[in-house]
Enzyme design. Structure first.
Site, PDB file in Angstrom:
ATOM      1  CG  HIS A   9     164.935  63.750 -69.867  1.00  0.00           C
ATOM      2  ND1 HIS A   9     164.897  64.787 -69.012  1.00  0.00           N
ATOM      3  CD2 HIS A   9     163.580  63.105 -69.202  1.00  0.00           C
ATOM      4  CE1 HIS A   9     162.965  65.460 -68.849  1.00  0.00           C
ATOM      5  NE2 HIS A   9     162.373  64.208 -68.355  1.00  0.00           N
ATOM      6  CD  GLU A  52     169.240  66.856 -71.096  1.00  0.00           C
ATOM      7  OE1 GLU A  52     168.206  65.787 -71.406  1.00  0.00           O
ATOM      8  OE2 GLU A  52     168.884  68.270 -71.621  1.00  0.00           O
ATOM      9  CB  CYS A  80     163.594  69.836 -67.688  1.00  0.00           C
ATOM     10  SG  CYS A  80     164.645  68.216 -66.863  1.00  0.00           S
ATOM     11  CB  CYS A 104     168.648  67.434 -67.399  1.00  0.00           C
ATOM     12  SG  CYS A 104     167.185  66.359 -68.013  1.00  0.00           S
TER      13      CYS A 104
END
Length: 162
Positions: free
Chosen positions: A55, A57, A85, A88
């Site tokens: 991801h 992040e 999410c 993260c």
């Protein structure tokens, strides 16, 4: 509380989201800022790397930790184009990032208030300041266009079910 540089840094995160888009990834981008300077950037790379943890992040967090030589990202701010999410958000807490600014809310997997609220959980040892909705329309439209196009490709494909 929004500060005067937030829009600039969110626009930088949007540039990262466009990199993801060019690579047929869900268009999410992130930057980490310390002392008014971007120290790390990231965009979604799940498809490209075939890694569910890639991801935007997490990529930015890893790069920031490397740049600072520390897993503690104190005095940093994370700017991301989509609400983080649970995975993260957990990394944000563990990295001790004190401030998170995100653009579009994620009603399906958002963990900063939409589905869960990991970043405000009182039982955790770190609770960052969260600013939401900055440039949400622009980030949200990029995501909507991506998924509309992706659904069109799926619908046009000849899929045989046996």
């Amino acid at each position: 509380m929004q500060n005067r540089n937030d829009e600039y840094f969110m626009r930088e995160a949007l540039k990262q989201a466009r990199k993801a888009l060019k690579n047929n990834e869900v268009p999410v981008g992130a930057v980490i800022v310390k002392n008014g300077r971007i120290i790390a950037r990231g965009w979604n790379e799940r498809e490209q790397k075939q890694d569910p943890c890639r991801h935007a992040e997490l990529t930015a967090i890893r790069r920031a930790a490397r740049a600072l030589g520390s897993w503690r990202l104190l005095d940093c701010a994370l700017y991301v184009t989509l609400e983080p999410c649970a995975m993260c958000a957990g990394a944000i807490v563990l990295a001790r990032i004190p401030r998170v600014v995100y653009a579009a809310a994620d009603p399906k997997t958002g963990a900063c208030g939409s589905v869960l609220n990991v970043l405000s959980e009182r039982k955790l040892n770190h609770r960052p300041e969260v600013v939401s909705g900055l440039l949400a329309d622009e980030a949200g439209q990029m995501l909507k266009d991506f998924f509309k196009k992706a659904r069109g490709k799926i619908n046009r494909a000849k899929i045989k079910i046996f």
